[in-house]
Design an enzyme around this catalytic site. Structure first.
Site, PDB file in Angstrom:
ATOM      1  CD1 TRP A 103      -2.016  -2.182   2.033  1.00  0.00           C
ATOM      2  CD2 TRP A 103      -2.843  -1.507   0.069  1.00  0.00           C
ATOM      3  NE1 TRP A 103      -2.942  -3.110   1.620  1.00  0.00           N
ATOM      4  CE2 TRP A 103      -3.465  -2.725   0.428  1.00  0.00           C
ATOM      5  CE3 TRP A 103      -3.193  -0.897  -1.134  1.00  0.00           C
ATOM      6  CZ2 TRP A 103      -4.441  -3.333  -0.376  1.00  0.00           C
ATOM      7  CZ3 TRP A 103      -4.156  -1.504  -1.935  1.00  0.00           C
ATOM      8  CH2 TRP A 103      -4.764  -2.709  -1.548  1.00  0.00           C
ATOM      9  CG  ASP A 172      -3.334   3.676   4.144  1.00  0.00           C
ATOM     10  OD1 ASP A 172      -4.373   3.446   4.807  1.00  0.00           O
ATOM     11  OD2 ASP A 172      -3.043   3.067   3.092  1.00  0.00           O
ATOM     12  CE  LYS A 196      -8.485  -3.767   3.798  1.00  0.00           C
ATOM     13  NZ  LYS A 196      -7.764  -2.699   3.096  1.00  0.00           N
TER      14      LYS A 196
HETATM   15  C1  PLP Z   1      -7.111  -2.242   1.899  1.00  0.00           C
HETATM   16  C2  PLP Z   1      -6.126  -1.159   2.024  1.00  0.00           C
HETATM   17  C3  PLP Z   1      -6.042  -0.112   1.076  1.00  0.00           C
HETATM   18  C4  PLP Z   1      -6.899  -0.076  -0.184  1.00  0.00           C
HETATM   19  O1  PLP Z   1      -8.205   0.196   0.116  1.00  0.00           O
HETATM   20  P1  PLP Z   1      -9.305   0.423  -1.048  1.00  0.00           P
HETATM   21  O2  PLP Z   1     -10.453   0.996  -0.286  1.00  0.00           O
HETATM   22  O3  PLP Z   1      -9.578  -0.917  -1.644  1.00  0.00           O
HETATM   23  O4  PLP Z   1      -8.736   1.361  -2.029  1.00  0.00           O
HETATM   24  C5  PLP Z   1      -5.118   0.887   1.285  1.00  0.00           C
HETATM   25  N1  PLP Z   1      -4.314   0.879   2.369  1.00  0.00           N
HETATM   26  C6  PLP Z   1      -4.360  -0.103   3.288  1.00  0.00           C
HETATM   27  C7  PLP Z   1      -3.445  -0.044   4.465  1.00  0.00           C
HETATM   28  C8  PLP Z   1      -5.267  -1.151   3.141  1.00  0.00           C
HETATM   29  O5  PLP Z   1      -5.310  -2.123   4.065  1.00  0.00           O
END
Ligand code: PLP
Length: 360
Positions: A103, A172, A196
């Site tokens: 990511w 993030d 998540k």
């Molecule tokens: C799942 C995830 C993403 C991507 O998320 P989307 O909503 O599918 O774009 C980005 N960063 C992290 C840390 C993730 O776990």
């Protein structure tokens, strides 16, 4: 199969059962209005109250100080990879990134379209088994911000402490927001896709320091400016109503359980049991280095790779779903987000011991 099994999926992931049961009611008839929540105008007073409460609970639970704005956006967490530099960085400006997994790598690629990106640390050579300590990298003082992924969902690593650098942090937190207390005042921006640890797919929460809203170049399209959404309290256009509603219900549940401090305790206990099971035998091997281990995504392999398929198959037959690791790590991954019950971890550990005994 029982009505609910143990769901170890990395995302979309398990949600509190009471939230799902309430949603099932509200989707048909919300607050006795004779219509479902997702059939109502987003400008109705009922939905406005839902959205306001969601924002208020986010601030309360995370301790968001004055001077920050909470936004509910679409486009997934992945859209933040470009929205952040698009709003905060000019072509000749520098930003520092830490490359600790898939990511962050994707975020770095997008950021390079907008400014001068310096990657101060990378654990890619180690197949992302760790995150750095503060003394393992330096941040160019000219940097507008330091970007990192607090929990690496795929590799199962997590920053135990936020970077202690003298820089504006951007993170993030898609896979560990609301899992522990954080000091929001150290951040310029925090974001997380909901699917998540806080709700269904469809909404991304962005917490942004208000002074940053004005940095954006006017040439950026309206929908892609944070300030557009800040000005209209995330109601510039139709928000993802159902996802926002669910996040609000999850916040309620979290608050009832004692908030992020109580959740951090629970998460430490849950992950502790699982890592102990991995460490107590040579049969299983943790992917992440100890100091970098994630409390949310526990990644491991079997010493005998040949047995991995049988492990995942037997686990599934006993009601443990979603244990197959991401293809870039292989092996297994148990995602045990806030809503994942302690009991499920205890049962998995029993299963792991029995499986090891049978095949040793
Ligand atoms: C799942 C995830 C993403 C991507 O998320 P989307 O909503 O599918 O774009 C980005 N960063 C992290 C840390 C993730 O776990």
């Amino acid at each position: 199969m029982p009505e609910r099994i143990y769901n170890f999926s990395a995302g979309p992931a398990v949600l509190p059962e009471q939230v799902l049961r309430q949603a099932a009611i509200d989707i048909v008839n919300f607050q006795n209005k004779g219509m479902g929540l997702i059939e109502m105008s987003h400008r109705s007073k009922e939905f406005m109250a839902v959205a306001e409460e969601c924002e208020q609970l986010t601030c309360e639970l995370l301790g968001v100080p004055a001077g920050y704005k909470v936004l509910f956006l679409q486009g997934g967490a992945s859209s933040q990879f470009f929205m952040i530099p698009m709003n905060l960085l000019k072509k000749d400006q520098v930003a520092t990134y830490l490359n600790t997994g898939t990511w962050s790598k994707k975020a770095i690629k997008e950021a390079k379209l907008f400014g001068r990106i310096e990657v101060a640390y990378s654990s890619e050579d180690l197949n992302f088994t760790r995150v750095p300590r503060d003394d393992e990298y330096t941040v160019n003082p000219a940097s507008e911000y330091l970007y990192f992924v607090s929990n690496n969902t795929i590799f199962g690593t997590q920053f135990q402490e936020m970077p202690g650098k003298d820089a504006m942090l951007i993170s993030d937190m898609s896979s560990d927001i609301f899992s522990r207390p954080i000091d929001v005042s150290r951040f310029g921006l925090i974001y997380a896709g909901a699917q998540k640890n806080m709700g269904p797919a469809g909404v991304t929460v962005v917490i942004i320091r208000e002074d940053l809203l004005e940095r954006v170049d006017e040439a950026v399209p309206t929908m892609l400016k944070y300030k557009t959404h800040a000005k209209d309290d995330s109601m510039f256009n139709t928000p993802p109503c159902f996802a926002v509603y669910c996040v609000g219900r999850v916040m309620h549940w979290l608050k009832e359980l004692g908030g992020v401090e109580a959740m951090a305790d629970r998460n430490r206990k849950k992950a502790g049991i699982l890592y102990e099971a991995i460490d107590s035998t040579d049969f299983y091997r943790g992917h992440a280095e100890r100091e970098s281990r994630s409390l949310m995504n526990v990644t491991f392999t079997l010493a005998d790779k040949e047995l991995e398929a049988a492990f995942i198959r037997d686990a599934a037959a006993q009601g443990f779903d979603g244990l197959k690791g991401h293809r870039s790590v292989g092996g297994c991954r148990a995602s045990i987000y806030n809503a994942f019950p302690m009991e499920g971890v205890e049962k998995l550990v029993d299963f792991m011991a029995a499986f090891a005994k049978k095949h040793q």
